[in-house]
Design an enzyme around this catalytic site. Structure first.
Site, short mmCIF file in Angstrom:
data_model
loop_
_atom_site.label_atom_id
_atom_site.label_comp_id
_atom_site.label_asym_id
_atom_site.label_seq_id
_atom_site.Cartn_x
_atom_site.Cartn_y
_atom_site.Cartn_z
N ASN A 111 -36.04 -80.76 -10.55
CA ASN A 111 -35.38 -81.72 -9.68
C ASN A 111 -33.86 -81.66 -9.84
O ASN A 111 -33.36 -81.25 -10.89
CB ASN A 111 -35.87 -83.13 -10.01
N ASP A 113 -31.92 -84.48 -9.10
CA ASP A 113 -31.50 -85.87 -8.91
C ASP A 113 -30.87 -86.53 -10.13
O ASP A 113 -30.38 -87.65 -10.05
CB ASP A 113 -32.69 -86.72 -8.43
N HIS A 128 -32.54 -76.19 -11.40
CA HIS A 128 -32.06 -75.89 -10.05
C HIS A 128 -30.71 -76.52 -9.75
O HIS A 128 -30.31 -76.59 -8.59
CB HIS A 128 -33.09 -76.34 -9.01
N CYS A 136 -17.26 -74.61 -4.58
CA CYS A 136 -16.70 -73.64 -3.65
C CYS A 136 -17.23 -72.27 -4.01
O CYS A 136 -17.09 -71.82 -5.15
CB CYS A 136 -15.17 -73.65 -3.70
N CYS A 187 -12.44 -75.61 1.48
CA CYS A 187 -12.19 -75.89 0.07
C CYS A 187 -10.77 -76.44 -0.09
O CYS A 187 -9.81 -75.84 0.42
CB CYS A 187 -12.36 -74.63 -0.76
N CYS A 190 -8.72 -73.39 -2.46
CA CYS A 190 -8.42 -72.06 -1.93
C CYS A 190 -8.26 -72.04 -0.42
O CYS A 190 -7.74 -71.07 0.14
CB CYS A 190 -9.49 -71.05 -2.37
N SER A 229 -45.64 -81.27 -10.76
CA SER A 229 -45.21 -80.05 -10.09
C SER A 229 -46.42 -79.19 -9.75
O SER A 229 -47.32 -79.00 -10.58
CB SER A 229 -44.25 -79.24 -10.96
N GLY A 256 -54.01 -82.62 -7.54
CA GLY A 256 -54.21 -81.52 -6.64
C GLY A 256 -53.93 -80.16 -7.25
O GLY A 256 -53.68 -80.01 -8.45
#
Length: 293
Positions: A111, A113, A128, A136, A187, A190, A229, A256
């Site tokens: 996650n 969050d 992740h 940038c 950005c 830059c 998961s 599941g």
């Protein structure tokens, strides 16, 4: 062969999980979207492991398509407030308490969050990335996402306050909407780099340093616990495969089908918050505490 645990809130099923953790008291915990659904954040997949909704933005489309980026940020301006304002749920707090009591070596979360950290967990790898940061892609400048959103709101006042169904990871469903006039800033450092959330989009790779840190956390543990998961994405599944190759027992709390069903020593198809609460209660007595070497 996995042992499927049914839905009794506190009994022989939870006792099997408690016994496993007592035997292997240093857990590496791998979490997915199911941990955050009680915080109001939708998940991606159903109990068969299939997409509930259209697949999210891919890295390739985001980097190559200006219209794709306009669509992404317009929907994010509407939907991200849910993710930004989300509070940790009971599962997050229970995992933090299990860590505080010495049962968790660390958490690898898929996650973005940051709710594990908000709940008090100290050893967390954000596999992740972090949705609250924007990078940038040219000069690597990092900015807080809320700062960019404030700028986007100034550039696109007609989009502020728009209502839509919220999707996973701060997205929103806006159908039959023209995004071509949505204004995107460059950005601020830059002047020409593409600004992208500091997260791993589908089709992109987890940075090597982060993957190595997560694997080291797993190697320092005695067992792997998968929570919320389906492991359909390889970036998560690889940890179950790695644990199995090392002979580490793997337990799972998830309703599941999952990609790693054949690898589990124990699978609990029960509500996540109830299962974790029962686990904490069973481990918190004097006999269940891990020994200190």
């Amino acid at each position: 062969m996995s042992s499927v645990v049914t839905d009794s809130p506190m009994g022989v099923d939870e006792q099997a999980l408690i016994d496993l953790v007592r035997r292997y008291p240093r857990l590496c915990v791998l979490t997915g979207a199911g941990v955050s659904t009680d915080s109001g954040i939708p998940d991606y997949r159903d109990e068969r492991g299939e997409w509930k909704r259209p697949p999210p933005m891919t890295h390739q489309v985001y980097m190559k398509s200006h219209l794709g980026r306009q669509r992404y940020w317009a929907r994010s301006l509407v939907g991200f407030r849910l993710l930004a304002n989300a509070s940790p749920g009971r599962a997050h707090h229970t995992l933090a308490e299990l860590e505080a009591q010495g049962f968790i070596e660390g958490i690898i979360t898929q996650n973005v969050d940051r709710l594990h950290q908000k709940a008090g967990s100290q050893r967390v790898v954000d596999l992740h990335g972090r949705a609250d940061l924007v990078r940038c892609m040219q000069c690597n400048l990092l900015v807080r996402r809320h700062v960019l959103h404030d700028h986007l709101a100034t550039l696109n006042p007609d989009w502020v306050g728009m209502e839509a169904e919220i999707a996973p990871d701060g997205d929103a469903y806006l159908d039959d909407v023209d995004f071509s006039d949505f204004r995107l800033p460059d950005c601020p450092r830059c002047g020409h780099g593409i600004l992208k959330p500091d997260v791993v989009f589908f089709g992109d790779n987890v940075p090597r340093w982060r993957l190595e840190r997560a694997m080291s956390m797993l190697d320092d543990s005695q067992a792997l616990l998968v929570v919320g998961s389906s492991l359909m994405v390889f970036s998560g599944f690889r940890f179950a495969r790695h644990a199995a190759s090392k002979g580490l027992p793997i337990a799972c709390i998830n309703r599941g089908h999952t990609r790693a069903d054949a690898l589990y020593a124990l699978k609990c198809e029960a509500p996540i918050d109830e299962s974790l609460t029962a686990l904490l209660a069973g481990l918190s007595d004097a006999q269940g505490r891990p020994s200190i070497d």
